[in-house]
Design an enzyme around this catalytic site. Structure first.
Site, PDB file in Angstrom:
ATOM      1  CB  CYS A   1      52.098  82.042 -93.253  1.00 25.57           C
ATOM      2  SG  CYS A   1      52.049  80.600 -92.188  1.00 25.57           S
TER       3      CYS A   1
ATOM      4  CG  HIS B   1      47.851  83.062 -93.902  1.00 21.10           C
ATOM      5  ND1 HIS B   1      48.015  81.839 -94.507  1.00 21.10           N
ATOM      6  CD2 HIS B   1      48.429  82.950 -92.656  1.00 21.10           C
ATOM      7  CE1 HIS B   1      48.661  81.024 -93.695  1.00 21.10           C
ATOM      8  NE2 HIS B   1      48.915  81.680 -92.567  1.00 21.10           N
TER       9      HIS B   1
ATOM     10  CG  ASN C   1      48.390  78.185 -91.118  1.00 21.49           C
ATOM     11  OD1 ASN C   1      48.687  78.217 -92.315  1.00 21.49           O
ATOM     12  ND2 ASN C   1      48.967  78.957 -90.217  1.00 21.49           N
TER      13      ASN C   1
HETATM   14  O1  UT7 Z   1      50.312  81.603 -89.994  1.00 25.09           O
HETATM   15  C1  UT7 Z   1      50.988  82.258 -88.957  1.00 25.09           C
HETATM   16  C2  UT7 Z   1      51.259  81.242 -87.908  1.00 25.09           C
HETATM   17  N1  UT7 Z   1      50.458  81.100 -86.773  1.00 25.09           N
HETATM   18  C3  UT7 Z   1      49.428  81.869 -86.337  1.00 25.09           C
HETATM   19  O2  UT7 Z   1      49.012  82.829 -86.902  1.00 25.09           O
HETATM   20  C4  UT7 Z   1      48.852  81.447 -85.030  1.00 25.09           C
HETATM   21  C5  UT7 Z   1      48.603  82.612 -84.110  1.00 25.09           C
HETATM   22  N2  UT7 Z   1      48.145  82.205 -82.794  1.00 25.09           N
HETATM   23  C6  UT7 Z   1      46.952  81.618 -82.575  1.00 25.09           C
HETATM   24  O3  UT7 Z   1      46.198  81.337 -83.491  1.00 25.09           O
HETATM   25  C7  UT7 Z   1      46.534  81.416 -81.161  1.00 25.09           C
HETATM   26  O4  UT7 Z   1      47.417  82.072 -80.288  1.00 25.09           O
HETATM   27  C8  UT7 Z   1      46.408  79.925 -80.734  1.00 25.09           C
HETATM   28  C9  UT7 Z   1      45.250  79.269 -81.472  1.00 25.09           C
HETATM   29  C10 UT7 Z   1      47.691  79.182 -81.029  1.00 25.09           C
HETATM   30  C11 UT7 Z   1      46.124  79.836 -79.239  1.00 25.09           C
HETATM   31  O5  UT7 Z   1      44.973  80.574 -78.934  1.00 25.09           O
HETATM   32  P1  UT7 Z   1      44.975  81.634 -77.748  1.00 25.09           P
HETATM   33  O6  UT7 Z   1      43.630  82.199 -77.684  1.00 25.09           O
HETATM   34  O7  UT7 Z   1      46.118  82.583 -77.978  1.00 25.09           O
HETATM   35  O8  UT7 Z   1      45.205  80.710 -76.524  1.00 25.09           O
HETATM   36  P2  UT7 Z   1      46.333  80.806 -75.384  1.00 25.09           P
HETATM   37  O9  UT7 Z   1      47.615  80.284 -75.884  1.00 25.09           O
HETATM   38  O10 UT7 Z   1      46.284  82.178 -74.770  1.00 25.09           O
HETATM   39  O11 UT7 Z   1      45.727  79.829 -74.328  1.00 25.09           O
HETATM   40  C12 UT7 Z   1      44.469  80.073 -73.627  1.00 25.09           C
HETATM   41  C13 UT7 Z   1      44.178  78.879 -72.762  1.00 25.09           C
HETATM   42  C14 UT7 Z   1      45.379  78.460 -71.899  1.00 25.09           C
HETATM   43  O12 UT7 Z   1      44.879  77.967 -70.685  1.00 25.09           O
HETATM   44  P3  UT7 Z   1      44.912  78.877 -69.352  1.00 25.09           P
HETATM   45  O13 UT7 Z   1      46.352  79.199 -69.135  1.00 25.09           O
HETATM   46  O14 UT7 Z   1      44.083  80.085 -69.683  1.00 25.09           O
HETATM   47  O15 UT7 Z   1      44.303  77.967 -68.312  1.00 25.09           O
HETATM   48  C15 UT7 Z   1      46.000  77.348 -72.695  1.00 25.09           C
HETATM   49  O16 UT7 Z   1      46.741  76.453 -71.891  1.00 25.09           O
HETATM   50  O17 UT7 Z   1      43.886  77.746 -73.577  1.00 25.09           O
HETATM   51  C16 UT7 Z   1      44.784  76.687 -73.294  1.00 25.09           C
HETATM   52  N3  UT7 Z   1      45.073  75.996 -74.546  1.00 25.09           N
HETATM   53  C17 UT7 Z   1      44.336  74.985 -75.012  1.00 25.09           C
HETATM   54  N4  UT7 Z   1      43.250  74.371 -74.523  1.00 25.09           N
HETATM   55  C18 UT7 Z   1      42.718  73.394 -75.269  1.00 25.09           C
HETATM   56  C19 UT7 Z   1      46.084  76.252 -75.429  1.00 25.09           C
HETATM   57  N5  UT7 Z   1      45.991  75.420 -76.486  1.00 25.09           N
HETATM   58  C20 UT7 Z   1      44.919  74.631 -76.245  1.00 25.09           C
HETATM   59  C21 UT7 Z   1      44.314  73.578 -76.963  1.00 25.09           C
HETATM   60  N6  UT7 Z   1      43.216  72.997 -76.441  1.00 25.09           N
HETATM   61  N7  UT7 Z   1      44.776  73.150 -78.140  1.00 25.09           N
END
Ligand code: UT7
Length: 331
Positions: A116, A256, A286
């Site tokens: 990225c 970004h 993204n």
């Molecule tokens: O360009 C560089 C590349 N990438 C990035 O910069 C991405 C960086 N990371 C992120 O943007 C975030 O970590 C994500 C958007 C991928 C995820 O967001 P988060 O706030 O870190 O969520 P999480 O993985 O901690 O998950 C929180 C909850 C979980 O449920 P529980 O365990 O709390 O019950 C997940 O299972 O949200 C759940 N979850 C979802 N729910 C609905 C994870 N993905 C999803 C989804 N829809 N798509």
């Protein structure tokens, strides 16, 4: 004659027509519009669906848009750099194909890959060629067809990424405009947290790996998120400090577009007001190497000559950095 600086003198962009909305994703994986919007800021993303068309198709269209807008003769372009994490093919340069297709027949060309941060690092490379006096017209294109390595059954990645391309032209400037300073970094310990493991030279694709989906991109979102927030904010703060810039000096933060919460955290650390933060993640998601040039193209009409911009990016590898840049024209 004063020092030659490297300024951006034109922009162009291209995104595919097909719009993958949060509502459509709700029918594909266990997710919902409210979660995606509040956790990432994304409402929709563009996907290149046509079979046989790769990243070069996006890059060619973005470059063509720039060429038409600027009215530049493509035979005058000296160098074409395609910043991308999703080249068309192995072994065959995406940039070479792109350059030939746009009529840049006198240019040499190469791909630049830093996940990225590809476009941000490309700004440094393009500027160095201009500042050295070696070349006069350097076309830098950021293009990615992320849908080519996304598993549309994995909700941790398929909600985030989209396809698109943006292009900028770098030319010499004698008024001191363009790239002023840069702080670029990488740390290879980060690669285990964001990668497509199979399909490269370490682990060539096998039928078994493909059957298990190991050629798709995987990320440990939380770890990437934490590192992105810390590192992007850190370099942004440092580049402001060492150039004696305050938040009031800055016209725009060009960050970004990976997650709105990462961008907001960076802006908050350096206290840049929301109204000065370029944002289009809601409509493209993204797009990896394309986020920064797509922002410039979307905001081009609002940019003024002399505006001080701070660029920031973070990506796989890990790679990250910040660039201080003075805009060179009114459109
Ligand atoms: O360009 C560089 C590349 N990438 C990035 O910069 C991405 C960086 N990371 C992120 O943007 C975030 O970590 C994500 C958007 C991928 C995820 O967001 P988060 O706030 O870190 O969520 P999480 O993985 O901690 O998950 C929180 C909850 C979980 O449920 P529980 O365990 O709390 O019950 C997940 O299972 O949200 C759940 N979850 C979802 N729910 C609905 C994870 N993905 C999803 C989804 N829809 N798509």
């Amino acid at each position: 004659m004063g020092k030659i600086t490297a300024a951006i003198t034109a922009t162009g962009a291209y995104v595919p027509d097909y719009i993958l909305t949060n509502k459509i994703l709700e029918t594909m994986v266990d997710t919902n519009d409210e979660w995606i919007t509040s956790r990432t800021g994304i409402k929709e993303r563009r996907i290149l669906k046509d079979e046989g068309k790769g990243t070069s198709y996006l890059a060619i269209n973005a470059a063509q848009d720039l060429i038409n807008k600027k009215g530049i003769d493509p035979t005058e372009i000296d160098l074409v750099i395609v910043a991308t994490a999703t080249p068309d093919m192995k072994a065959a340069s995406t940039a070479a194909y792109t350059a030939t297709q746009i009529g840049a027949v006198n240019a040499f060309s190469f791909d630049l890959e830093a996940a990225c941060s590809s476009f941000l690092f490309g700004m440094s490379v393009a500027s160095s060629y201009i500042e050295s006096g070696k070349y006069k017209n350097v076309l830098l294109i950021g293009a990615d067809k992320n849908s080519s390595f996304i598993n549309y059954k994995d909700r941790a990645t398929c909600i985030i990424f989209g396809d698109g391309a943006g292009a900028v032209l770098f030319e010499p400037n004698e008024e001191g405009l363009g790239l002023q300073d840069e702080l670029l970094r990488s740390n290879g310990e980060g690669r285990e947290f964001l990668q497509a493991t199979y399909g490269g030279s370490s682990y060539p694709s096998t039928p078994e790996a493909v059957a298990e989906g190991k050629h798709y991109i995987f990320q440990d979102g939380k770890t990437v998120f934490k590192n992105a927030v810390f590192n992007m904010a850190d370099v942004t703060e440092k580049i402001l400090e060492r150039n004696q810039l305050t938040k009031d000096d800055i016209a725009w933060l060009v960050a970004h577009q990976a997650n709105k919460r990462i961008i907001d955290a960076t802006a908050n650390r350096v206290k840049i007001d929301d109204s000065k933060v370029m944002m289009n993640i809601q409509k493209y998601g993204n797009t990896t190497s394309a986020t920064l040039p797509l922002l410039l193209n979307d905001y081009e009409s609002r940019l003024k000559k002399g505006d001080k911009l701070i660029f920031a990016a973070f990506g796989g590898g890990f790679t990250w950095g910040s660039i201080y840049f003075k805009w060179a024209y009114n459109s």
